[in-house]
Motif scaffolding. Structure first.
Motif, PDB file in Angstrom:
ATOM      1  N   VAL A 204       0.846  -1.194   0.000  1.00  0.00           N
ATOM      2  CA  VAL A 204       0.000   0.000   0.000  1.00  0.00           C
ATOM      3  C   VAL A 204       0.883   1.246   0.000  1.00  0.00           C
ATOM      4  O   VAL A 204       1.849   1.335   0.766  1.00  0.00           O
ATOM      5  N   VAL A 205       0.574   2.181  -0.862  1.00  0.00           N
ATOM      6  CA  VAL A 205       1.342   3.428  -0.929  1.00  0.00           C
ATOM      7  C   VAL A 205       0.382   4.613  -1.004  1.00  0.00           C
ATOM      8  O   VAL A 205      -0.813   4.434  -1.227  1.00  0.00           O
ATOM      9  N   ALA A 206       0.918   5.790  -0.780  1.00  0.00           N
ATOM     10  CA  ALA A 206       0.152   7.006  -1.044  1.00  0.00           C
ATOM     11  C   ALA A 206       0.758   7.637  -2.281  1.00  0.00           C
ATOM     12  O   ALA A 206       1.979   7.665  -2.433  1.00  0.00           O
ATOM     13  N   ILE A 207      -0.069   8.106  -3.175  1.00  0.00           N
ATOM     14  CA  ILE A 207       0.431   8.777  -4.371  1.00  0.00           C
ATOM     15  C   ILE A 207      -0.101  10.198  -4.398  1.00  0.00           C
ATOM     16  O   ILE A 207      -1.312  10.428  -4.349  1.00  0.00           O
ATOM     17  N   LYS A 208       0.823  11.128  -4.443  1.00  0.00           N
ATOM     18  CA  LYS A 208       0.413  12.521  -4.557  1.00  0.00           C
ATOM     19  C   LYS A 208       0.501  12.874  -6.029  1.00  0.00           C
ATOM     20  O   LYS A 208       1.568  12.756  -6.641  1.00  0.00           O
ATOM     21  N   ALA A 209      -0.603  13.241  -6.620  1.00  0.00           N
ATOM     22  CA  ALA A 209      -0.626  13.581  -8.041  1.00  0.00           C
ATOM     23  C   ALA A 209      -0.716  15.094  -8.182  1.00  0.00           C
ATOM     24  O   ALA A 209      -1.712  15.699  -7.788  1.00  0.00           O
ATOM     25  N   ILE A 210       0.345  15.682  -8.721  1.00  0.00           N
ATOM     26  CA  ILE A 210       0.407  17.137  -8.818  1.00  0.00           C
ATOM     27  C   ILE A 210       0.141  17.563 -10.254  1.00  0.00           C
ATOM     28  O   ILE A 210       0.765  17.058 -11.188  1.00  0.00           O
ATOM     29  N   ASP A 211      -0.786  18.478 -10.427  1.00  0.00           N
ATOM     30  CA  ASP A 211      -1.124  18.958 -11.763  1.00  0.00           C
ATOM     31  C   ASP A 211      -0.014  19.880 -12.271  1.00  0.00           C
ATOM     32  O   ASP A 211       0.169  20.987 -11.768  1.00  0.00           O
ATOM     33  N   LEU A 212       0.731  19.411 -13.262  1.00  0.00           N
ATOM     34  CA  LEU A 212       1.886  20.187 -13.731  1.00  0.00           C
ATOM     35  C   LEU A 212       1.489  21.407 -14.538  1.00  0.00           C
ATOM     36  O   LEU A 212       2.246  22.362 -14.644  1.00  0.00           O
ATOM     37  N   ASP A 213       0.306  21.371 -15.118  1.00  0.00           N
ATOM     38  CA  ASP A 213      -0.092  22.510 -15.949  1.00  0.00           C
ATOM     39  C   ASP A 213      -0.263  23.773 -15.105  1.00  0.00           C
ATOM     40  O   ASP A 213      -0.264  24.867 -15.614  1.00  0.00           O
ATOM     41  N   ARG A 214      -0.396  23.584 -13.796  1.00  0.00           N
ATOM     42  CA  ARG A 214      -0.515  24.751 -12.924  1.00  0.00           C
ATOM     43  C   ARG A 214       0.818  25.188 -12.356  1.00  0.00           C
ATOM     44  O   ARG A 214       0.894  26.118 -11.566  1.00  0.00           O
ATOM     45  N   SER A 215       1.884  24.487 -12.705  1.00  0.00           N
ATOM     46  CA  SER A 215       3.197  24.851 -12.183  1.00  0.00           C
ATOM     47  C   SER A 215       3.914  25.769 -13.151  1.00  0.00           C
ATOM     48  O   SER A 215       3.617  25.783 -14.330  1.00  0.00           O
ATOM     49  N   ARG A 216       4.884  26.476 -12.622  1.00  0.00           N
ATOM     50  CA  ARG A 216       5.681  27.309 -13.502  1.00  0.00           C
ATOM     51  C   ARG A 216       6.597  26.426 -14.343  1.00  0.00           C
ATOM     52  O   ARG A 216       6.964  25.337 -13.952  1.00  0.00           O
ATOM     53  N   ALA A 217       6.950  26.958 -15.515  1.00  0.00           N
ATOM     54  CA  ALA A 217       7.595  26.101 -16.505  1.00  0.00           C
ATOM     55  C   ALA A 217       8.970  25.598 -16.107  1.00  0.00           C
ATOM     56  O   ALA A 217       9.421  24.579 -16.604  1.00  0.00           O
ATOM     57  N   ASP A 218       9.664  26.281 -15.231  1.00  0.00           N
ATOM     58  CA  ASP A 218      10.996  25.760 -14.909  1.00  0.00           C
ATOM     59  C   ASP A 218      10.911  24.631 -13.865  1.00  0.00           C
ATOM     60  O   ASP A 218      11.870  23.922 -13.643  1.00  0.00           O
ATOM     61  N   PHE A 219       9.745  24.449 -13.277  1.00  0.00           N
ATOM     62  CA  PHE A 219       9.527  23.376 -12.306  1.00  0.00           C
ATOM     63  C   PHE A 219      10.590  23.362 -11.218  1.00  0.00           C
ATOM     64  O   PHE A 219      10.898  22.326 -10.650  1.00  0.00           O
ATOM     65  N   ASP A 220      11.177  24.516 -10.957  1.00  0.00           N
ATOM     66  CA  ASP A 220      12.281  24.572 -10.007  1.00  0.00           C
ATOM     67  C   ASP A 220      11.886  24.151  -8.602  1.00  0.00           C
ATOM     68  O   ASP A 220      12.592  23.396  -7.957  1.00  0.00           O
ATOM     69  N   SER A 221      10.730  24.648  -8.149  1.00  0.00           N
ATOM     70  CA  SER A 221      10.383  24.308  -6.771  1.00  0.00           C
ATOM     71  C   SER A 221       9.966  22.843  -6.660  1.00  0.00           C
ATOM     72  O   SER A 221      10.233  22.192  -5.661  1.00  0.00           O
ATOM     73  N   LEU A 222       9.333  22.317  -7.728  1.00  0.00           N
ATOM     74  CA  LEU A 222       9.005  20.895  -7.716  1.00  0.00           C
ATOM     75  C   LEU A 222      10.265  20.053  -7.725  1.00  0.00           C
ATOM     76  O   LEU A 222      10.366  19.040  -7.056  1.00  0.00           O
ATOM     77  N   ARG A 223      11.231  20.503  -8.521  1.00  0.00           N
ATOM     78  CA  ARG A 223      12.488  19.778  -8.595  1.00  0.00           C
ATOM     79  C   ARG A 223      13.147  19.742  -7.221  1.00  0.00           C
ATOM     80  O   ARG A 223      13.593  18.704  -6.749  1.00  0.00           O
TER      81      ARG A 223
END
Lengths: 343, 478
Positions: free
Chosen positions: B41-60
């Motif tokens: 059993v796992v938890a999956i966090k699904a993040i909508d990338l279209d709402r993120s800024r294009a450099d994805f720096d903070s996600l990275r």
């Protein structure tokens, strides 16, 4: 005699020298089978502690700010011999915490000045093959984030970025930024962007020389990738590159190609608004070009009504005056276009 | 160094989603099983990338942090990969949810002190490790502390965390060697005064403040000042007109709860206005409050076994395993927005004090249950939920038992009024849930609300100023 030395605190240079010896030991230790395990562990623990000590000299810690003189001494001794090479080759033998410390240590060293010179740059210039080693790290899940971070710090130096751009490595990035592991792929993408935007003159020179294959690959592997995030990052980066003043010659040629225009028009039709908006920032360059080749004009004319409709509906989520101004300019350009005979 | 990271597959097909357990502005959290791994059993966090800024720096940065941190009290990621427009972050599943949801669903008046110490100690271990690594969490609160049924406690959500070794400003090339940060991040009620307003920046001690607020949150069921709108709570901190220590003593008095001296002292240390006077995480671990702390088995027996599971909690109350909010967006402007979106969601939650009869009366008023009560009694329990602690409620319930026999119009009327009020509260709460689930509330309405809030505050501020002026004049004249 021994007691005398013990009471003396270690200088930063002492720590570097000791660390170097420990690295040499770590490097050899596998080939010495009769070595006692406990002894080995002791040495590795000592190595971890030294790396951490160097890190706190450079960054300071909760009690003290870093001291310039100590930083300079450490940096000088570090690059006086081949310590960085040892660190990079021994990294796989270090534990996770020490790997992180070592990576931060290397990052900081790239910015340290000794007598107002970045001696890390001089060292790397003479040891550019280290970049090849770091590059291989992207293919090893365990090392990728550490080597990748070091790699990005090293290309802060123009001479190093130039080496990477002129090598075959640059081609590998097209694949690395699409690796399935998000954290590694995103790290590679950040490095790729840095490589193509940081050192303006080097980038312009690279693009001019490699225009043909570079943009062909960029289009087919990135802009037409089936992977959403690849397209999204690629179109944004393309905009950054083409809109940079130092790349104006490259840009002018880019917007004269009908293949490029076709790809951009496809991106404009994407269902993702973020991609559409970024695509617009490149597409506007085609429209704004005052010396449009006839085939470009004819494509735009043939799609005139569709384009006008699409662009009219395109709006960013946040109000953006500049975007609106650009848009009305582009709409005007396209509306005024008349078909031309092919020359 | 073996990392189990490699073992988890990097494609969506390998996972089977079971149900949604949390939802936020740009991400959802699911319970799932990883089929090739014995259906772990796992938890999956699904993040909508279209709402993120294009450099994805903070996600990275966030995913990198989550995969490089390694500590039993930190929620790290098994792996992360993109699935169409989403980023999936696969994490251990924490079946009891966050301390926030545990407290609001089952302990609205706060947890017993001997359980608080267990949770806080585990959390503090995580903070101590993070700080040693050069990381500031910047959003410590009960909603970000997750608990599993075996009693393991993990600090989660590195969406706004920062590393002092990795200056965010990449373009200028400045090295932040001073180990201080200046950008504003966090959730208002938990934010340290120096984060809200400081000329010199802030450091690790800001996390210690939030830790102290979290302690109060666990003790009282909500963070201090949560009866005020978040912006006003910030204003209070800046103007320092409010002393947390006073607050703590006051409320603990009215809640009829006795806290040990060690606990009060520990919290007091965390809430020193001067960050330099707050102890480090490492030092705080040695505080007497944690010395005779019980083991996690204790909380398993006393807290966790009487909970409903995460899925149910989510369905019942919409509030989630946090860590879901806006995970993205590095720049300050958006961080501010994040705070606002945060309170829209949470503030109501805390204001209306999630004291709901269904789960709560089951798990807490066991004594009453044996007595096989008449139906009229149930009504009273619901009615008295409003604003009354459950210790009072039992007494009232007893009283009512007698009253039901001899019908008293006034009393019934009064109770019915209470019931009506309670139902109104419930209605408001249901509306919040509907909004949250349907995602109908729009950015604009939030902004408008904020503007309104600002206007109100301005007026209040003016009034305050006038008052002070008048008082000053008077004192001069007098």
């Amino acid at each position: 005699m021994k007691g005398l030395f013990k009471s003396k605190p270690r200088t930063p240079a002492d720590i570097v020298r000791q660390t170097r010896d420990l690295f040499l030991y770590a490097d050899r230790s596998n080939s010495l089978p009769d070595l006692r395990e406990s002894k080995r562990e002791e040495k590795m623990a000592e190595l971890s502690k030294n790396i951490r000590d160097m890190k706190s000299i450079l960054y300071g810690n909760s009690e003290a700010e870093p001291v310039a003189e100590a930083c300079a001494q450490l940096t000088q001794e570090f690059f006086r011999e081949d310590t960085l090479r040892l660190l990079i080759t021994c990294l796989p033998k270090l534990n996770l915490e020490t790997r992180k410390d070592a990576t931060q240590l290397v990052a900081n060293l790239q910015r340290q000045q000794v007598n107002s010179r970045l001696i890390a740059s001089d060292y790397l210039e003479a040891n550019l093959d280290l970049m090849d080693v770091l590059m291989e790290g992207f293919e090893n899940t365990d090392l990728a984030l550490h080597y990748g971070a070091m790699f990005r710090e090293c290309i802060r130096h123009q001479i190093v970025a130039k080496y990477v751009l002129e090598s075959e490595h640059v081609k590998k990035f097209f694949d690395y930024i699409q690796l399935p592991n998000f954290d590694i792929a995103a790290d590679a993408a950040a490095t790729f962007k840095e490589l193509l935007t940081r050192h303006k003159s080097t980038v312009a020179e690279f693009l001019t020389k490699n225009e043909d294959w570079f943009f062909a690959d960029y289009n087919s592997k990135l802009l037409e990738s089936s992977n959403y995030i690849t397209r999204r990052q690629a179109i944004k980066l393309l905009g950054d590159i083409l809109l940079d003043r130092s790349n104006s010659a490259v840009m002018t040629r880019y917007v004269s190609s009908r293949d490029n225009l076709r790809i951009l028009m496809n991106l404009l039709r994407e269902s993702s608004k973020s991609i559409q908006i970024e695509a617009f920032h490149v597409f506007k360059l085609f429209a704004a070009n005052q010396n449009k080749p006839s085939d470009i004009v004819n494509i735009l004319v043939a799609n005139k009504s569709k384009l006008l409709r699409l662009l009219a509906d395109l709006k960013p989520d946040k109000e953006d005056e500049r975007f609106e101004a650009d848009k009305s300019q582009v709409l005007k350009e396209i509306a005024a276009l008349e078909p031309r005979d092919l020359a | 160094m073996a990392r189990n990271k490699l073992e988890f597959p990097l494609e969506a097909e390998a996972y089977e989603i079971i149900c949604k357990i949390g939802v936020g502005v740009s991400a959802s959290v699911y319970k799932a099983v990883c089929i090739p791994m014995n259906s772990t059993v796992v938890a999956i966090k699904a993040i909508d990338l279209d709402r993120s800024r294009a450099d994805f720096d903070s996600l990275r940065r966030e995913t990198k942090t989550m995969s490089l941190l390694s500590h039993p009290n930190i929620l790290n990621a098994y792996c992360s990969f993109t699935v169409d427009r989403c980023l999936w972050v696969v994490m251990p599943f924490m079946s009891c949810g966050s301390l926030h949801s545990i407290v609001s669903s089952s302990f609205p008046e706060g947890l017993p002190e001997n359980c608080i110490s267990v949770f806080l100690k585990e959390t503090l271990n995580a903070i101590s490790y993070l700080h040693d690594q050069g990381h500031l969490h910047r959003d410590i609160k009960a909603g970000n502390i997750l608990v599993d049924s075996d009693g393991s406690v993990k600090l989660a959500d590195f969406g706004v965390s920062a590393s002092i070794y990795e200056p965010v400003t990449t373009s200028s090339g400045t090295t932040s060697s001073s180990l201080r940060l200046t950008d504003i991040a966090g959730t208002p009620y938990w934010m340290a005064p120096e984060v809200v307003h400081s000329h010199t920046g802030y450091g690790f001690k800001a996390d210690i403040w939030s830790f102290g607020i979290t302690a109060l949150e666990l003790a009282h069921g909500r963070p201090p000042l949560s009866h005020l709108p978040p912006l006003k709570s910030l204003l209070m901190k800046i103007t320092k007109r409010f002393h947390f220590n006073d607050y703590e003593i006051n409320t603990s008095g009215c809640g009829k709860k006795k806290f040990s001296k060690a606990f009060r002292e520990m919290v007091g240390l965390c809430l020193e206005q001067d960050p330099a006077k707050r102890p480090s995480a490492e030092k705080l671990l040695k505080h007497p409050f944690f010395r005779n702390c019980k083991g996690v088995d204790f909380v398993v027996k006393n807290v966790l076994q009487c909970l409903s599971n995460t899925e149910q909690m989510f369905i019942e109350s919409q509030v989630l395993i946090k860590g879901v909010e806006d995970d993205e967006e590095g720049d300050e402007e958006i961080l501010k927005k994040r705070r606002i979106s945060g309170w829209n969601f949470r503030e109501d939650d805390l204001q209306l004090s999630p004291v709901f009869p269904t789960t709560e009366s089951d798990s807490t008023s066991e004594g009453d249950r044996h007595r096989d009560k008449p139906e009229g009694d149930k009504v009273v329990i619901t009615g008295s939920e409003v604003g009354l602690g459950f210790s009072n409620r039992k007494e009232e319930a007893k009283e009512q038992e007698g009253e039901v026999v001899g019908f008293d119009r006034d009393l019934v009327l009064e109770k019915l009024q209470l019931l009506k009020k309670s139902l109104e509260h419930q209605r408001a709460r249901v509306l919040v849930i509907i909004e949250a689930l349907s995602g109908e509330r729009e950015e604009r309405s939030r902004e408008e609300e904020l503007l309104e809030m600002v206007e109100k505050l301005k007026i209040e501020l003016e009034a305050e100023k006038m008052k002070t002026l008048r008082a000053e004049k008077e004192s001069v004249l007098g």
